[in-house]
Write a protein that holds these residues in place. Structure first.
Motif, PDB file in Angstrom:
ATOM      1  N   VAL A  39      36.419  -1.318 -27.736  1.00  0.00           N
ATOM      2  CA  VAL A  39      35.658  -2.211 -28.602  1.00  0.00           C
ATOM      3  C   VAL A  39      35.604  -3.532 -27.862  1.00  0.00           C
ATOM      4  O   VAL A  39      36.647  -4.162 -27.640  1.00  0.00           O
ATOM      5  N   CYS A  61      41.920   5.228 -25.912  1.00  0.00           N
ATOM      6  CA  CYS A  61      41.438   3.913 -26.352  1.00  0.00           C
ATOM      7  C   CYS A  61      41.904   2.876 -25.350  1.00  0.00           C
ATOM      8  O   CYS A  61      43.087   2.746 -25.065  1.00  0.00           O
ATOM      9  N   GLY A  94      50.159  -4.583 -31.408  1.00  0.00           N
ATOM     10  CA  GLY A  94      50.779  -3.296 -31.708  1.00  0.00           C
ATOM     11  C   GLY A  94      50.319  -2.741 -33.032  1.00  0.00           C
ATOM     12  O   GLY A  94      51.109  -2.189 -33.792  1.00  0.00           O
ATOM     13  N   MET A  95      49.053  -2.905 -33.355  1.00  0.00           N
ATOM     14  CA  MET A  95      48.599  -2.444 -34.660  1.00  0.00           C
ATOM     15  C   MET A  95      47.548  -1.357 -34.619  1.00  0.00           C
ATOM     16  O   MET A  95      47.484  -0.527 -35.528  1.00  0.00           O
ATOM     17  N   ASP A 144      47.712   1.549 -21.530  1.00  0.00           N
ATOM     18  CA  ASP A 144      46.611   2.514 -21.621  1.00  0.00           C
ATOM     19  C   ASP A 144      46.436   3.267 -20.300  1.00  0.00           C
ATOM     20  O   ASP A 144      45.957   4.398 -20.278  1.00  0.00           O
ATOM     21  N   SER A 190      48.576  -4.137 -26.837  1.00  0.00           N
ATOM     22  CA  SER A 190      47.770  -4.797 -25.820  1.00  0.00           C
ATOM     23  C   SER A 190      48.600  -5.941 -25.281  1.00  0.00           C
ATOM     24  O   SER A 190      49.244  -6.649 -26.062  1.00  0.00           O
TER      25      SER A 190
HETATM   26  N1  LIG Z   1      39.363  -3.545 -28.285  1.00  0.00           N
HETATM   27  C1  LIG Z   1      39.941  -2.341 -28.155  1.00  0.00           C
HETATM   28  N2  LIG Z   1      39.215  -1.254 -27.802  1.00  0.00           N
HETATM   29  C2  LIG Z   1      39.776  -0.035 -27.671  1.00  0.00           C
HETATM   30  N3  LIG Z   1      41.089   0.186 -27.866  1.00  0.00           N
HETATM   31  C3  LIG Z   1      41.861  -0.856 -28.221  1.00  0.00           C
HETATM   32  C4  LIG Z   1      41.340  -2.161 -28.380  1.00  0.00           C
HETATM   33  N4  LIG Z   1      42.348  -2.983 -28.743  1.00  0.00           N
HETATM   34  C5  LIG Z   1      43.458  -2.218 -28.779  1.00  0.00           C
HETATM   35  N5  LIG Z   1      43.171  -0.931 -28.473  1.00  0.00           N
HETATM   36  C6  LIG Z   1      44.125   0.197 -28.366  1.00  0.00           C
HETATM   37  O1  LIG Z   1      45.248  -0.038 -29.179  1.00  0.00           O
HETATM   38  C7  LIG Z   1      46.418  -0.205 -28.398  1.00  0.00           C
HETATM   39  C8  LIG Z   1      47.324  -1.249 -29.025  1.00  0.00           C
HETATM   40  O2  LIG Z   1      46.655  -2.472 -29.047  1.00  0.00           O
HETATM   41  P1  LIG Z   1      46.988  -3.685 -30.041  1.00  0.00           P
HETATM   42  O3  LIG Z   1      47.110  -3.115 -31.390  1.00  0.00           O
HETATM   43  O4  LIG Z   1      45.824  -4.594 -29.866  1.00  0.00           O
HETATM   44  O5  LIG Z   1      48.252  -4.276 -29.522  1.00  0.00           O
HETATM   45  C9  LIG Z   1      45.917  -0.525 -27.003  1.00  0.00           C
HETATM   46  O6  LIG Z   1      46.859  -0.144 -26.028  1.00  0.00           O
HETATM   47  C10 LIG Z   1      44.642   0.305 -26.944  1.00  0.00           C
HETATM   48  O7  LIG Z   1      44.929   1.671 -26.677  1.00  0.00           O
END
Ligand SMILES: Nc1ncnc2c1ncn2[C@@H]1O[C@H](COP(=O)(O)O)[C@@H](O)[C@H]1O
Ligand SMILES: Cc1cc2nc3c(=O)[nH]c(=O)nc-3n(C[C@H](O)[C@H](O)[C@H](O)COP(=O)(O)OP(=O)(O)OC[C@H]3O[C@@H](n4cnc5c(N)ncnc54)[C@H](O)[C@@H]3O)c2cc1C
Lengths: 322, 248
Positions: free
Chosen positions: B62, B6, B123-124, B39, B117
């Motif tokens: 996404v 992802c 981190g969710m 990632d 991210s």
């Molecule tokens: N828009 C997105 N599309 C695909 N993977 C995502 C996206 N946003 C977050 N992720 C995945 O979820 C992880 C944690 O992201 P977050 O929860 O946004 O901090 C990222 O390192 C990606 O592997």
């Protein structure tokens, strides 16, 4: 309706962040016109939470939970939230809590906001302030779901005493085999030393220290201050220090009260991860090093001369102020 | 083994962060977008599995059409196929639900996401995704060994690390340690040419709950000038830290 807070412990003893999230939960509960309940797993001395405004403690004692297990702990917290009709669930930003929180949120179909730095700015709509862009900004984030999960940034609220008497109730969650599909095999952890996540003071070294053999003075300075040790990214990439000490935008975030950067230039990626620290001190030979623009106090000088002197004078200071 | 990586499309780490529209939007003007650094470690580990143990590697994001150069870069690094869910990734719960749909339809054994991210630092997504699908989950993963269905994963904990045993299917929130910095790959010419021929499937989002939204942004308060202390006078620094800053 209530506010539920997960208060973490280590070997039965509450961590400092447990009292911080408890203090915060009390404030949030007050805003919502309700009380704060804590859930404590394998902890002792539950009454101490009353000092920080917790009215009720759900005490979980279960040998299956002797070692942290994210799914099982999340399950226990979700069951407690259901029993208490919790509207807001609060956790810290320790690595365990950041592991748990999204699991809890998904199980309860709740909105989750991490790195929260203040009490809600409003409760309807429910809006909290959090850091974004690795501390290069803040957002006011609104949560629209009935149940809300908040992760409080360490050291952002502090400990606030609100003495009450906490009632203590046993709570026995129903755990399933599936909760233990990820099993702990071995834990390798430094004991008796402050960690970057918990520490009030962090002493950090960069490439300016020339090599791993020179870290003795960093360790010593940290010891005098009761601080955790950290390092810049190249230092861990070169294997001078373990990966777990790498701080910055792509490493561990630092949110201590005091951050001392020694021989670190202050690249944007480094600063982004440490700027949540309240006070920053830089020691660097180069007056043009970008860190001086981000720091509160600075010494332009050679670390190999300044740091030993600082250690000596701090020892004297500590002896006088003991 | 079928792996989904992802990928979150984020501002380059050197980006200046500004806000527009009365501080309600992130100003993307002049901002370079890249694969989220966490990632990148996951993608490189996925390529390792592909080369050493045999695996198919898909990447998913996404995001709007603007995210395509980033996902193309992942193809150029060596992923076999890409999926873009055509929706703005405004909320982690929303993103997790979209990715859950992709995972359900794709039958993946291993889903590699990042710890967080670097833009919104939520981190969710990985934890929510795993929970929505009832899959095993390891966060802040710094080591991953797979033998058949059995997994040994290492996660970073405060002050150390923990070794965990589990089985596939598994979701991880990965970071540095999955591979070393020096192992990270940059796309070469051949990879870039080959990526042009690889499938980039665009799918429309499913109906999903949006749980949170950012109503306003703020830049940190400007900082006062640094107070310099003479190198021969470290006592003064101690006094300032004690009396003025009150941190020791
Ligand atoms: N828009 C997105 N599309 C695909 N993977 C995502 C996206 N946003 C977050 N992720 C995945 O979820 C992880 C944690 O992201 P977050 O929860 O946004 O901090 C990222 O390192 C990606 O592997
Ligand atoms: C995608 C990406 C992500 C990154 N993420 C991070 C991150 O999370 N964390 C991070 O730290 N970096 C990160 N970086 C790296 C960052 O850009 C810098 O390269 C790094 O922070 C520099 O480390 P340093 O300050 O230790 O070394 P240098 O930049 O080499 O600085 C050494 C400093 O020591 C000083 N010095 C030399 N001798 C002495 C002496 N005797 N006494 C005192 N001072 C002395 C020098 O004047 C210099 O300022 C990232 C980079 C990229 C591209």
């Amino acid at each position: 309706m209530s506010v539920l807070v997960y208060t973490e412990s280590d070997n039965g003893k509450f961590k400092k962040n447990a009292f911080e999230v408890a203090s915060y939960a009390y404030e949030v509960a007050k805003q919502l016109g309700t009380t704060a309940t804590a859930i404590a797993i394998q902890a002792n001395d539950h009454g101490s939470l009353g000092q920080y405004g917790i009215s009720k403690v759900l005490k979980v004692t279960n040998d299956q939970l002797a070692v942290f297990n994210a799914k099982a702990y999340a399950d226990a917290i979700v069951q407690a939230a259901n029993q208490e009709s919790a509207q807001v669930i609060i956790v810290s930003s320790s690595s365990d809590s950041k592991y748990l929180a999204p699991i809890i949120a998904a199980k309860l179909k709740a909105g989750y906001i991490a790195n929260v730095v203040s009490v809600p700015e409003g409760t309807s709509p429910f809006i909290v302030k959090r850091t974004v862009f690795s501390n290069k900004g803040f957002a006011q984030s609104q949560i629209d779901t009935d149940i809300k999960v908040l992760g409080l940034l360490n050291n952002s609220f502090g400990l606030v005493e609100n003495s009450t008497t906490a009632s203590i109730e046993a709570f026995a969650p129903t755990l399933e085999e599936a909760d233990f599909a990820v099993k702990s095999i071995e834990i390798d952890k430094v004991v008796g030393k402050a960690t970057i996540a918990d520490a009030e003071i962090v002493v950090s070294g960069g490439r300016g220290l020339k090599g791993p053999e020179n870290w003795g003075m960093i360790e010593e300075l940290a010891e005098v201050l009761g601080a955790a040790t950290a390092c810049s990214k190249p230092v861990s990439d070169m294997g001078w220090r373990p990966h777990s000490e790498h701080v910055g935008q792509t490493g561990k975030p630092v949110a201590s009260n005091l951050y001392i950067a020694i021989g670190i230039s202050g690249a944007i990626q480094h600063l982004a991860g440490v700027s949540s620290s309240k006070i920053k001190v830089v020691i660097n030979t180069d007056p043009e090093a970008p860190f001086f623009k981000a720091a509160d106090y600075g010494i332009v000088g050679d670390a190999f001369e300044v740091v030993p002197k600082l250690i000596e004078k701090l020892r004297e200071f500590k002896a006088q102020n003991a | 083994m079928k792996i989904l990586v992802c990928i979150s499309n984020v501002p380059d780490t050197t980006s200046k962060i500004n806000f527009t529209d009365d501080d309600t939007k992130f100003d993307t003007n002049g901002v370079q977008f890249v694969i989220n650094p966490y990632d990148e470690f996951g993608l490189t580990r996925a390529m390792w599995f592909k080369e050493k143990q045999g695996a198919t590697v898909h990447v998913a994001t996404v995001g709007g059409p603007g995210a395509e150069p980033t996902i193309r870069k992942a193809l150029a690094i060596g992923a076999d196929e890409a999926i873009r869910v055509n929706a703005e990734p405004t909320d982690g719960f929303f993103v997790a639900q979209q990715l859950a749909e992709i995972v359900k339809n794709g039958g993946y054994d291993l889903i590699i996401a990042g710890r967080e991210s670097i833009d919104y630092n939520g981190g969710m997504v990985p934890g929510m995704l795993a929970t929505l699908l009832g899959l095993n989950f390891v966060n802040t993963c710094i080591g991953l060994e797979i033998d058949g269905n059995n997994v040994i994963a290492t996660r970073e904990i405060d002050g150390g690390k923990e070794k965990l045993g589990t089985t596939l299917p598994l979701v991880i929130g990965g970071q540095k340690g999955l591979v070393e910095e020096s192992d990270l790959r940059i796309p070469n010419m051949r990879g870039i040419m080959m990526a042009r021929k690889k499938a980039l499937n665009v799918v429309e989002p499913i109906d999903a709950t949006v749980a949170t939204n950012d109503v306003k942004f703020q830049r940190p308060a400007p900082k006062g000038a640094v107070k310099l202390v003479d190198a021969d006078n470290v006592e003064e620094l101690i006094t300032l830290l004690h009396n003025e800053a009150k941190v020791i």
